[in-house]
Scaffold this motif. Sequence first.
Motif, PDB file in Angstrom:
ATOM      1  N   ASN A  26       0.844  -1.203   0.000  1.00  0.00           N
ATOM      2  CA  ASN A  26       0.000   0.000   0.000  1.00  0.00           C
ATOM      3  C   ASN A  26       0.875   1.247   0.000  1.00  0.00           C
ATOM      4  O   ASN A  26       0.780   2.095   0.891  1.00  0.00           O
ATOM      5  CB  ASN A  26      -0.939   0.000   1.205  1.00  0.00           C
ATOM      6  CG  ASN A  26      -1.946  -1.132   1.163  1.00  0.00           C
ATOM      7  OD1 ASN A  26      -2.896  -1.107   0.382  1.00  0.00           O
ATOM      8  ND2 ASN A  26      -1.721  -2.147   1.993  1.00  0.00           N
ATOM      9  N   LEU A  27       1.710   1.370  -1.014  1.00  0.00           N
ATOM     10  CA  LEU A  27       2.605   2.511  -1.105  1.00  0.00           C
ATOM     11  C   LEU A  27       1.895   3.697  -1.748  1.00  0.00           C
ATOM     12  O   LEU A  27       1.226   3.553  -2.775  1.00  0.00           O
ATOM     13  CB  LEU A  27       3.840   2.156  -1.934  1.00  0.00           C
ATOM     14  CG  LEU A  27       4.843   1.176  -1.309  1.00  0.00           C
ATOM     15  CD1 LEU A  27       5.861   0.748  -2.349  1.00  0.00           C
ATOM     16  CD2 LEU A  27       5.535   1.805  -0.107  1.00  0.00           C
ATOM     17  N   SER A  28       2.042   4.860  -1.156  1.00  0.00           N
ATOM     18  CA  SER A  28       1.583   6.101  -1.770  1.00  0.00           C
ATOM     19  C   SER A  28       2.764   6.687  -2.529  1.00  0.00           C
ATOM     20  O   SER A  28       3.851   6.859  -1.962  1.00  0.00           O
ATOM     21  CB  SER A  28       1.102   7.074  -0.693  1.00  0.00           C
ATOM     22  OG  SER A  28       0.725   8.304  -1.256  1.00  0.00           O
ATOM     23  N   PHE A  29       2.569   6.987  -3.819  1.00  0.00           N
ATOM     24  CA  PHE A  29       3.690   7.349  -4.680  1.00  0.00           C
ATOM     25  C   PHE A  29       4.532   8.482  -4.094  1.00  0.00           C
ATOM     26  O   PHE A  29       4.029   9.543  -3.738  1.00  0.00           O
ATOM     27  CB  PHE A  29       3.191   7.757  -6.074  1.00  0.00           C
ATOM     28  CG  PHE A  29       4.298   7.942  -7.065  1.00  0.00           C
ATOM     29  CD1 PHE A  29       4.720   6.886  -7.859  1.00  0.00           C
ATOM     30  CD2 PHE A  29       4.942   9.161  -7.192  1.00  0.00           C
ATOM     31  CE1 PHE A  29       5.753   7.048  -8.770  1.00  0.00           C
ATOM     32  CE2 PHE A  29       5.982   9.333  -8.090  1.00  0.00           C
ATOM     33  CZ  PHE A  29       6.385   8.271  -8.880  1.00  0.00           C
ATOM     34  N   GLY A  30       5.841   8.222  -3.985  1.00  0.00           N
ATOM     35  CA  GLY A  30       6.797   9.246  -3.599  1.00  0.00           C
ATOM     36  C   GLY A  30       6.722   9.725  -2.171  1.00  0.00           C
ATOM     37  O   GLY A  30       7.206  10.825  -1.861  1.00  0.00           O
ATOM     38  N   SER A  31       6.167   8.912  -1.275  1.00  0.00           N
ATOM     39  CA  SER A  31       6.023   9.355   0.114  1.00  0.00           C
ATOM     40  C   SER A  31       6.891   8.573   1.093  1.00  0.00           C
ATOM     41  O   SER A  31       7.049   8.982   2.244  1.00  0.00           O
ATOM     42  CB  SER A  31       4.558   9.243   0.548  1.00  0.00           C
ATOM     43  OG  SER A  31       4.115   7.897   0.494  1.00  0.00           O
ATOM     44  N   VAL A  32       7.456   7.455   0.653  1.00  0.00           N
ATOM     45  CA  VAL A  32       8.318   6.619   1.496  1.00  0.00           C
ATOM     46  C   VAL A  32       9.718   6.628   0.898  1.00  0.00           C
ATOM     47  O   VAL A  32       9.879   6.483  -0.319  1.00  0.00           O
ATOM     48  CB  VAL A  32       7.779   5.175   1.570  1.00  0.00           C
ATOM     49  CG1 VAL A  32       8.758   4.274   2.313  1.00  0.00           C
ATOM     50  CG2 VAL A  32       6.404   5.150   2.237  1.00  0.00           C
ATOM     51  N   PHE A  33      10.729   6.782   1.758  1.00  0.00           N
ATOM     52  CA  PHE A  33      12.101   6.862   1.263  1.00  0.00           C
ATOM     53  C   PHE A  33      12.989   5.829   1.967  1.00  0.00           C
ATOM     54  O   PHE A  33      12.720   5.425   3.092  1.00  0.00           O
ATOM     55  CB  PHE A  33      12.649   8.278   1.442  1.00  0.00           C
ATOM     56  CG  PHE A  33      11.882   9.282   0.622  1.00  0.00           C
ATOM     57  CD1 PHE A  33      12.193   9.502  -0.707  1.00  0.00           C
ATOM     58  CD2 PHE A  33      10.804   9.965   1.180  1.00  0.00           C
ATOM     59  CE1 PHE A  33      11.468  10.396  -1.466  1.00  0.00           C
ATOM     60  CE2 PHE A  33      10.065  10.866   0.430  1.00  0.00           C
ATOM     61  CZ  PHE A  33      10.400  11.078  -0.903  1.00  0.00           C
ATOM     62  N   THR A  34      14.037   5.420   1.282  1.00  0.00           N
ATOM     63  CA  THR A  34      14.903   4.351   1.765  1.00  0.00           C
ATOM     64  C   THR A  34      15.811   4.835   2.898  1.00  0.00           C
ATOM     65  O   THR A  34      15.725   5.981   3.341  1.00  0.00           O
ATOM     66  CB  THR A  34      15.750   3.780   0.617  1.00  0.00           C
ATOM     67  OG1 THR A  34      16.643   4.814   0.143  1.00  0.00           O
ATOM     68  CG2 THR A  34      14.865   3.305  -0.529  1.00  0.00           C
ATOM     69  N   ASP A  35      16.703   3.968   3.336  1.00  0.00           N
ATOM     70  CA  ASP A  35      17.533   4.254   4.516  1.00  0.00           C
ATOM     71  C   ASP A  35      18.636   5.270   4.256  1.00  0.00           C
ATOM     72  O   ASP A  35      19.131   5.901   5.192  1.00  0.00           O
ATOM     73  CB  ASP A  35      18.184   2.959   5.018  1.00  0.00           C
ATOM     74  CG  ASP A  35      17.162   1.985   5.587  1.00  0.00           C
ATOM     75  OD1 ASP A  35      16.229   2.439   6.281  1.00  0.00           O
ATOM     76  OD2 ASP A  35      17.290   0.769   5.329  1.00  0.00           O
TER      77      ASP A  35
END
Length: 355
Positions: A26-35
């Motif tokens: 359930n990813l919202s485009f461009g809202s989660v970023f990697t480490d």
Amino acid sequence: MSTTQTSKIEIIKAPTSKINEVDFENLSFGSVFTDHLFECDFKNGEWQKPVIKPYAPFLLDPSTRVFHYGQAIFEGMKAYKDDNNDIWLFRPDENYNRFNKSAVRMAMPEVPEDVFMNGLNQLLQLDEAWIKKGKGNSMYIRPFMIATGTGVIANPSDDYKFMIILSPVSAYYSGDVKVLIAEHFSRAANGGIGAAKAAGNYAAQFYPTDLANKEGFQQVIWTDDATHTKLEEAGTMNVFFRINDTLLTAPVSERILDGVTRKTLIDLAKSEGINVEIRPVLVSELVEASENGTLKEIFGAGTAAVVSPISGFSYKDVYHELPKIENAIALQLKDKLTNIQNKLEEDTFGWTVKV
């Protein structure tokens, strides 16, 4: 944190990963970023030592030039993981070259190829667990550069920060897209910065797009600034029109971005025997084709959605619904392109590059 040196890039690893906190279904485009992120500063007329470090906010002086004079550019790219867990980029040279063209137009320093490409490759390798396999899954890549010099005198900055951040994304569904053809507002003008991926280009679109949203339309098809008779782009995407069995799209110019997806779809269409015409497309031509039944499809083309079909358009308060057709060219081209990107089909064009 552990610190290592690899190919002139300092790598500072995050002590823990936040990957287990992410719902990849359930990813919202461009809202989660990697480490991690990649960073390289330009100071005293030269590029400094690049570093990969944990993703985190950073401080800027209130007089930082980017806030006052808008020197900011970016790119949009994607990486894919195949069934063998190999990571692939799609036409990264196109993005790199366009990034530096944007830099030149905005009076910013060009980024050396080894800084851009080595930094990107090592960042992807470090955060490779975030890249999920399967068609529809990818890693969205956002390289960007901002002016970091201080002072409010209206001159180009002396200092800049180049960064790359990564955001895992899944299949992008835009739903039923209805568009409004612009009669007053323009995305860009001759002699301006429309061909650069400059941040201000996108800020200028928000107001007229918001007005269109309030009228029930999801996007605006921009027209030329001088006459508003030529169709140019759809929202933040290049745009194609299918009249009978011919695909039409406007030529790139000072006003129109040289989209990587755009040029890829043109080559794919030609390879499939589809007639493509790259020429100015008039609003009157589109309206006439809609009225006589020869207008079959309109679709946007860009990195995020790849292809975004448009279901209808409004011009001078008249709404034109497009026909529902089987075997749409838009979806055929999207399927062909995403198969190549995900290594599900042979890349006869040499577009995919292994990380």
